[in-house]
Design a protein around this motif. Structure first.
Motif, PDB file in Angstrom:
ATOM      1  N   UNK A  79       0.812  -1.220   0.000  1.00  0.00           N
ATOM      2  CA  UNK A  79       0.000   0.000   0.000  1.00  0.00           C
ATOM      3  C   UNK A  79       0.847   1.272   0.000  1.00  0.00           C
ATOM      4  N   UNK A  80       2.127   1.158   0.367  1.00  0.00           N
ATOM      5  CA  UNK A  80       2.993   2.335   0.361  1.00  0.00           C
ATOM      6  C   UNK A  80       3.210   2.878  -1.049  1.00  0.00           C
ATOM      7  N   UNK A  81       3.009   2.034  -2.057  1.00  0.00           N
ATOM      8  CA  UNK A  81       3.182   2.469  -3.444  1.00  0.00           C
ATOM      9  C   UNK A  81       1.890   2.894  -4.114  1.00  0.00           C
ATOM     10  N   UNK A  82       0.820   2.999  -3.313  1.00  0.00           N
ATOM     11  CA  UNK A  82      -0.500   3.343  -3.847  1.00  0.00           C
ATOM     12  C   UNK A  82      -0.988   4.627  -3.188  1.00  0.00           C
ATOM     13  N   UNK A  83      -1.455   5.567  -3.977  1.00  0.00           N
ATOM     14  CA  UNK A  83      -2.086   6.757  -3.436  1.00  0.00           C
ATOM     15  C   UNK A  83      -3.588   6.543  -3.379  1.00  0.00           C
ATOM     16  N   UNK A  84      -4.133   6.389  -2.166  1.00  0.00           N
ATOM     17  CA  UNK A  84      -5.563   6.100  -2.003  1.00  0.00           C
ATOM     18  C   UNK A  84      -6.245   7.339  -1.451  1.00  0.00           C
ATOM     19  N   UNK A  85      -7.156   7.923  -2.213  1.00  0.00           N
ATOM     20  CA  UNK A  85      -7.840   9.151  -1.802  1.00  0.00           C
ATOM     21  C   UNK A  85      -9.257   8.803  -1.367  1.00  0.00           C
ATOM     22  N   UNK A  86      -9.500   8.941  -0.073  1.00  0.00           N
ATOM     23  CA  UNK A  86     -10.822   8.676   0.487  1.00  0.00           C
ATOM     24  C   UNK A  86     -11.362   9.998   1.025  1.00  0.00           C
ATOM     25  N   UNK A 102       1.976  16.760   4.137  1.00  0.00           N
ATOM     26  CA  UNK A 102       3.208  16.125   4.608  1.00  0.00           C
ATOM     27  C   UNK A 102       2.944  14.792   5.307  1.00  0.00           C
ATOM     28  N   UNK A 103       1.752  14.596   5.890  1.00  0.00           N
ATOM     29  CA  UNK A 103       1.467  13.292   6.506  1.00  0.00           C
ATOM     30  C   UNK A 103       1.453  12.183   5.459  1.00  0.00           C
ATOM     31  N   UNK A 104       1.317  12.555   4.188  1.00  0.00           N
ATOM     32  CA  UNK A 104       1.391  11.544   3.142  1.00  0.00           C
ATOM     33  C   UNK A 104       2.777  10.933   3.019  1.00  0.00           C
ATOM     34  N   UNK A 105       3.806  11.669   3.452  1.00  0.00           N
ATOM     35  CA  UNK A 105       5.175  11.147   3.384  1.00  0.00           C
ATOM     36  C   UNK A 105       5.392  10.032   4.393  1.00  0.00           C
ATOM     37  N   UNK A 106       4.645  10.064   5.514  1.00  0.00           N
ATOM     38  CA  UNK A 106       4.786   9.048   6.561  1.00  0.00           C
ATOM     39  C   UNK A 106       3.600   8.096   6.600  1.00  0.00           C
ATOM     40  N   UNK A 117      10.388  16.952   8.224  1.00  0.00           N
ATOM     41  CA  UNK A 117      10.439  16.742   6.780  1.00  0.00           C
ATOM     42  C   UNK A 117      11.763  17.249   6.228  1.00  0.00           C
ATOM     43  N   UNK A 118      12.270  16.561   5.217  1.00  0.00           N
ATOM     44  CA  UNK A 118      13.484  17.011   4.556  1.00  0.00           C
ATOM     45  C   UNK A 118      13.168  18.200   3.653  1.00  0.00           C
ATOM     46  N   UNK A 119      14.202  18.869   3.202  1.00  0.00           N
ATOM     47  CA  UNK A 119      14.011  19.985   2.276  1.00  0.00           C
ATOM     48  C   UNK A 119      13.322  19.509   1.002  1.00  0.00           C
ATOM     49  N   UNK A 120      13.663  18.292   0.554  1.00  0.00           N
ATOM     50  CA  UNK A 120      13.045  17.745  -0.650  1.00  0.00           C
ATOM     51  C   UNK A 120      11.563  17.464  -0.428  1.00  0.00           C
ATOM     52  N   UNK A 150     -10.610  20.558   0.724  1.00  0.00           N
ATOM     53  CA  UNK A 150     -10.155  19.375   1.457  1.00  0.00           C
ATOM     54  C   UNK A 150      -9.906  18.203   0.510  1.00  0.00           C
ATOM     55  N   UNK A 151     -10.810  18.024  -0.444  1.00  0.00           N
ATOM     56  CA  UNK A 151     -10.629  16.941  -1.398  1.00  0.00           C
ATOM     57  C   UNK A 151      -9.354  17.076  -2.204  1.00  0.00           C
ATOM     58  N   UNK A 152      -9.054  18.284  -2.642  1.00  0.00           N
ATOM     59  CA  UNK A 152      -7.825  18.504  -3.413  1.00  0.00           C
ATOM     60  C   UNK A 152      -6.584  18.345  -2.534  1.00  0.00           C
ATOM     61  N   UNK A 153      -6.681  18.752  -1.265  1.00  0.00           N
ATOM     62  CA  UNK A 153      -5.553  18.562  -0.348  1.00  0.00           C
ATOM     63  C   UNK A 153      -5.285  17.075  -0.125  1.00  0.00           C
ATOM     64  N   UNK A 154      -6.329  16.265  -0.064  1.00  0.00           N
ATOM     65  CA  UNK A 154      -6.145  14.827   0.135  1.00  0.00           C
ATOM     66  C   UNK A 154      -5.504  14.170  -1.083  1.00  0.00           C
ATOM     67  N   UNK A 155      -5.785  14.699  -2.274  1.00  0.00           N
ATOM     68  CA  UNK A 155      -5.102  14.183  -3.465  1.00  0.00           C
ATOM     69  C   UNK A 155      -3.616  14.517  -3.390  1.00  0.00           C
ATOM     70  N   UNK A 156      -3.293  15.758  -3.012  1.00  0.00           N
ATOM     71  CA  UNK A 156      -1.877  16.135  -2.856  1.00  0.00           C
ATOM     72  C   UNK A 156      -1.203  15.244  -1.822  1.00  0.00           C
ATOM     73  N   UNK A 157      -1.898  14.959  -0.725  1.00  0.00           N
ATOM     74  CA  UNK A 157      -1.351  14.075   0.316  1.00  0.00           C
ATOM     75  C   UNK A 157      -1.053  12.687  -0.244  1.00  0.00           C
ATOM     76  N   UNK A 158      -1.988  12.147  -1.027  1.00  0.00           N
ATOM     77  CA  UNK A 158      -1.812  10.810  -1.586  1.00  0.00           C
ATOM     78  C   UNK A 158      -0.641  10.725  -2.551  1.00  0.00           C
ATOM     79  N   UNK A 159      -0.274  11.861  -3.147  1.00  0.00           N
ATOM     80  CA  UNK A 159       0.809  11.877  -4.134  1.00  0.00           C
ATOM     81  C   UNK A 159       2.192  12.078  -3.509  1.00  0.00           C
ATOM     82  N   UNK A 160       2.245  12.375  -2.211  1.00  0.00           N
ATOM     83  CA  UNK A 160       3.536  12.651  -1.576  1.00  0.00           C
ATOM     84  C   UNK A 160       4.554  11.517  -1.720  1.00  0.00           C
ATOM     85  N   UNK A 161       4.152  10.240  -1.608  1.00  0.00           N
ATOM     86  CA  UNK A 161       5.160   9.166  -1.750  1.00  0.00           C
ATOM     87  C   UNK A 161       5.511   8.840  -3.197  1.00  0.00           C
ATOM     88  N   UNK A 162       5.054   9.653  -4.154  1.00  0.00           N
ATOM     89  CA  UNK A 162       5.271   9.395  -5.588  1.00  0.00           C
ATOM     90  C   UNK A 162       4.762   8.013  -5.992  1.00  0.00           C
TER      91      UNK A 162
END
Length: 266
Positions: A79-86, A102-106, A117-120, A150-162
């Motif tokens: 699941x770490x390789x999947x961006x799931x937007x609920x 940033x919580x999407x990174x962890x 969080x790192x600079x990157x 909120x919905x758009x922020x959750x998409x950004x969160x899901x994309x944090x782990x690439x």
């Protein structure tokens, strides 16, 4: 794009309490494809999406996600390789938009104590916030955002782990017209900015499909009515059969709409 599928579902059945939820469903999604799952309530869309997100196993058949077969892999690691937007995900209200992303990174609901969080990661969070049209709200508290923001922020969160795969579960639910249109515009931009990303979006409504939708699957009573390139699937005949109601399907400027099967009499 690679030839290796991002998702491969082969003759899947899901049975619960003796009741069939999915029956003989097959689906292949490749990099850069953007699929829509459509169907009436109870069609099996959410169950299929949960399998694609590595949350459930099939009763029969096989499911491969990111090259790994369910049942032979650590589901949590997958699941770490999947961006799931609920859209029902509810971060702590004291977080800002940037902190939520940033919580999407962890992959946590809140910021981890003493985690930095790192600079990157900070740069990536800001890039995604901008891509989703929220640069002016980066420091805003979650509790004051509109539902669409909120919905758009959750998409950004899901994309944090690439992730290679993005799953969107009815992302336009409850949005007003402006919120829906802003969401779809940003999803369309996202698809151009991340050309290798594959996505699957669940909805009941054709009006909620982004113009960049490339493929579709129609489900009814746990079975696939049709699946394939979007222009071959989202047709008057197929949609009428899927929803068991005669309609006409129109497409204009990349968007779909539904009309009565017979034009209204003047």
């Amino acid at each position: 794009m690679t030839d290796s599928p991002v998702l491969k579902v082969d003759a899947v059945d899901v049975v619960r309490g003796g009741n069939p939820i999915l029956q003989g469903v097959s689906l292949t999604v490749r990099a850069g494809e953007h699929w829509a799952l459509l169907g009436p309530n109870g069609a099996g869309k959410t169950t299929l999406l949960r399998m694609l997100g590595a949350f459930e196993h099939p009763t029969r058949g096989s499911v491969e996600v990111l090259g790994h077969r369910l049942g032979r892999v650590d589901m949590r690691a997958l699941r770490a390789g999947i961006g799931h937007v609920d859209p029902r995900h509810t971060p702590d209200s004291h977080l800002t938009v940037r902190e939520v992303v940033l919580t999407g990174a962890t992959n946590t609901a809140d910021l981890i104590p003493r985690w930095e969080a790192t600079a990157e990661q900070l740069a990536e969070a800001d890039r995604l916030i901008d891509l989703l049209g929220l640069s002016h709200r980066g420091d805003a508290g979650w509790h004051i955002l509109s539902q669409g923001q909120r919905g758009r922020a959750l998409i950004a969160r899901a994309l944090m782990p690439s992730p290679r795969l993005l799953l969107l579960d009815e992302p336009a639910t409850g949005l007003d017209l402006a919120g829906r249109e802003q969401l779809l515009e940003r999803i369309d931009r996202l698809q151009h900015a991340h050309p290798e990303l594959a996505s699957v979006l669940v909805t009941h409504h054709l009006e909620e499909l982004p113009p960049g939708t490339t493929h579709a699957m129609l489900l009814r009573d746990g079975r696939a009515v049709a699946a394939g390139p979007v222009d071959e699937v989202i047709t008057t005949e197929h949609i009428s059969a899927c929803f068991d109601h005669p309609v006409r399907i129109l497409r204009q400027e990349g968007r779909w709409s539904v009309r009565p099967a017979q034009p209204a009499l003047n």
